[in-house]
Write a protein that holds these residues in place. Sequence first.
Motif, mmCIF file in Angstrom:
data_model
loop_
_atom_site.group_PDB
_atom_site.id
_atom_site.type_symbol
_atom_site.label_atom_id
_atom_site.label_comp_id
_atom_site.label_asym_id
_atom_site.label_seq_id
_atom_site.Cartn_x
_atom_site.Cartn_y
_atom_site.Cartn_z
ATOM 1 N N ASP A 1 21.240 -40.017 -24.626
ATOM 2 C CA ASP A 1 22.324 -39.994 -25.619
ATOM 3 C C ASP A 1 23.559 -40.730 -25.099
ATOM 4 O O ASP A 1 24.231 -41.451 -25.865
ATOM 5 N N ALA A 2 23.860 -40.558 -23.817
ATOM 6 C CA ALA A 2 25.038 -41.222 -23.255
ATOM 7 C C ALA A 2 24.852 -42.739 -23.239
ATOM 8 O O ALA A 2 25.791 -43.492 -23.546
ATOM 9 N N LEU A 3 23.672 -43.214 -22.882
ATOM 10 C CA LEU A 3 23.405 -44.654 -22.880
ATOM 11 C C LEU A 3 23.521 -45.234 -24.287
ATOM 12 O O LEU A 3 24.067 -46.327 -24.474
ATOM 13 N N LEU A 4 23.023 -44.495 -25.257
ATOM 14 C CA LEU A 4 23.099 -44.961 -26.641
ATOM 15 C C LEU A 4 24.553 -45.035 -27.105
ATOM 16 O O LEU A 4 24.956 -46.001 -27.762
ATOM 17 N N GLY A 5 25.360 -44.034 -26.754
ATOM 18 C CA GLY A 5 26.749 -44.018 -27.189
ATOM 19 C C GLY A 5 27.593 -45.092 -26.528
ATOM 20 O O GLY A 5 28.540 -45.608 -27.136
ATOM 21 N N ALA B 1 29.483 -51.606 -23.899
ATOM 22 C CA ALA B 1 28.856 -52.472 -22.897
ATOM 23 C C ALA B 1 28.561 -53.848 -23.482
ATOM 24 O O ALA B 1 28.778 -54.884 -22.822
ATOM 25 N N ASP B 2 28.076 -53.884 -24.724
ATOM 26 C CA ASP B 2 27.797 -55.182 -25.357
ATOM 27 C C ASP B 2 29.080 -55.986 -25.549
ATOM 28 O O ASP B 2 29.097 -57.212 -25.352
ATOM 29 N N GLU B 3 30.156 -55.293 -25.927
ATOM 30 C CA GLU B 3 31.432 -55.978 -26.135
ATOM 31 C C GLU B 3 31.934 -56.618 -24.852
ATOM 32 O O GLU B 3 32.513 -57.715 -24.886
ATOM 33 N N ARG B 4 31.677 -55.972 -23.724
ATOM 34 C CA ARG B 4 32.182 -56.480 -22.447
ATOM 35 C C ARG B 4 31.131 -57.270 -21.674
ATOM 36 O O ARG B 4 31.397 -57.700 -20.546
ATOM 37 N N GLY B 5 29.971 -57.440 -22.235
ATOM 38 C CA GLY B 5 28.931 -58.215 -21.569
ATOM 39 C C GLY B 5 28.343 -57.536 -20.352
ATOM 40 O O GLY B 5 27.934 -58.196 -19.394
ATOM 41 N N THR C 1 33.457 -52.897 -14.424
ATOM 42 C CA THR C 1 32.369 -53.797 -14.056
ATOM 43 C C THR C 1 32.578 -55.150 -14.729
ATOM 44 O O THR C 1 32.802 -55.204 -15.942
ATOM 45 N N PRO C 2 32.538 -56.231 -13.984
ATOM 46 C CA PRO C 2 32.745 -57.550 -14.603
ATOM 47 C C PRO C 2 31.599 -57.914 -15.540
ATOM 48 O O PRO C 2 30.524 -57.329 -15.503
ATOM 49 N N ALA C 3 31.853 -58.904 -16.399
ATOM 50 C CA ALA C 3 30.824 -59.376 -17.319
ATOM 51 C C ALA C 3 29.595 -59.828 -16.533
ATOM 52 O O ALA C 3 29.704 -60.368 -15.420
ATOM 53 N N ASP C 4 28.421 -59.599 -17.128
ATOM 54 C CA ASP C 4 27.119 -59.880 -16.506
ATOM 55 C C ASP C 4 26.802 -58.894 -15.385
ATOM 56 O O ASP C 4 25.789 -59.057 -14.702
ATOM 57 N N GLY C 5 27.661 -57.887 -15.187
ATOM 58 C CA GLY C 5 27.358 -56.852 -14.209
ATOM 59 C C GLY C 5 26.443 -55.791 -14.806
ATOM 60 O O GLY C 5 26.143 -55.795 -15.997
#
Length: 369
Positions: free
Chosen positions: A231-235, A240-244, A279-283
């Motif tokens: 559930d946490a990963l889904l939320g 995460a997608d917005e920040r890459g 976490t930087p993008a692509d991290g």
Amino acid sequence: MKDVVLIALFALGGAALAGLAGAGVLMFLRRRSVAVSLVVVAVVAVTAMLAGTLSVAWAMFLSPHDLWVVTLVVAMAAAVSLLTALVLGRWVVARSRDLARAARDFGDGGDFAAPAAPATAELADLARELAATSEKLAASRERERALEASRRELVAWISHDLRTPLTGLRAMAEALEDGVAADPGRYHRQIRAEVERLTAMVGDLFELSRIHAGAFTPVPSRMSLRDLAADALLGAGPLADERGVRLVGEEIHHVPVEVDGKEMTRVLANLLVNAIRHTPADGTVAVSATRRGQSAVLAVTDACGGIPADDLPRVFDTGWRGTAARTPPAGAGLGLAIVRGIVEAHAGQADVRNVPGGCRFEVTLPLVT
């Protein structure tokens, strides 16, 4: 045999009378100095012996000379006993006063230092207890100073974080009111975003105040860490997608626990949001749910580059944000403090340590068998 019994009865009667009189005196003087009590005890002992001896002497019809000799011997013994009791009492009183002075300094906010002079076993035990109490109070004062410093930092940071969006909201509202906004729709969306951020900040403050006030009581139920992690990963996926940033689940096992599902979901959400933001993008941010001995362990590993060793002990302090700028969207530094409060309310423990390329936050909970 009859004479022996009579002698014993006379001695007992005389000593008993002296003892009762001495007990009355001790009761009357029970609030006085230890030295006075010791003198009274010595007087009672000597008087009891004298009364018993003289009773037997009179009963045996000793000659006046023999009676005088017996009385003189007992009187000399009484004088030596009284002198000894007085010296011993003064010594005990002196040690008591030394301990009282040390305790007075300790009560004024200093550290307790036991007197160097030797003392009785009871006073030595009391000195050790006072020393132990002094150490506990020193640790308590240190925690209080740390909490006070944390509160001051929190007030300063919250004031800054509230002032910035409120200033922006006022400027946007004035622009809309004056009709000078080139894109009113964008202003409305920005106002809504700022209001949502302020609402979240106020919610965090309320939750933290409940935890610190002891008013937070979880309602546990049996569930699996695997479901919580999923559930946490889904939320956290959209952020995460917005920040890459890539979100992955590693070693997510079925581990049964007794937790408040809503609150533990908040714990994981705070950890994931914190990890994604640093976490930087692509991290990559990884989540795991495993069993370790008699404990269940939830872990979130990020690629933030690590936390300075000096800052690691303060990560879960209220208002701590490290060296990051005090500007949005860094947050008010409440998320990790809420994490620790919720986890400890579940009889668990929250920890953090550096790993290659980042850091790893672990939540340890009691395992349900």
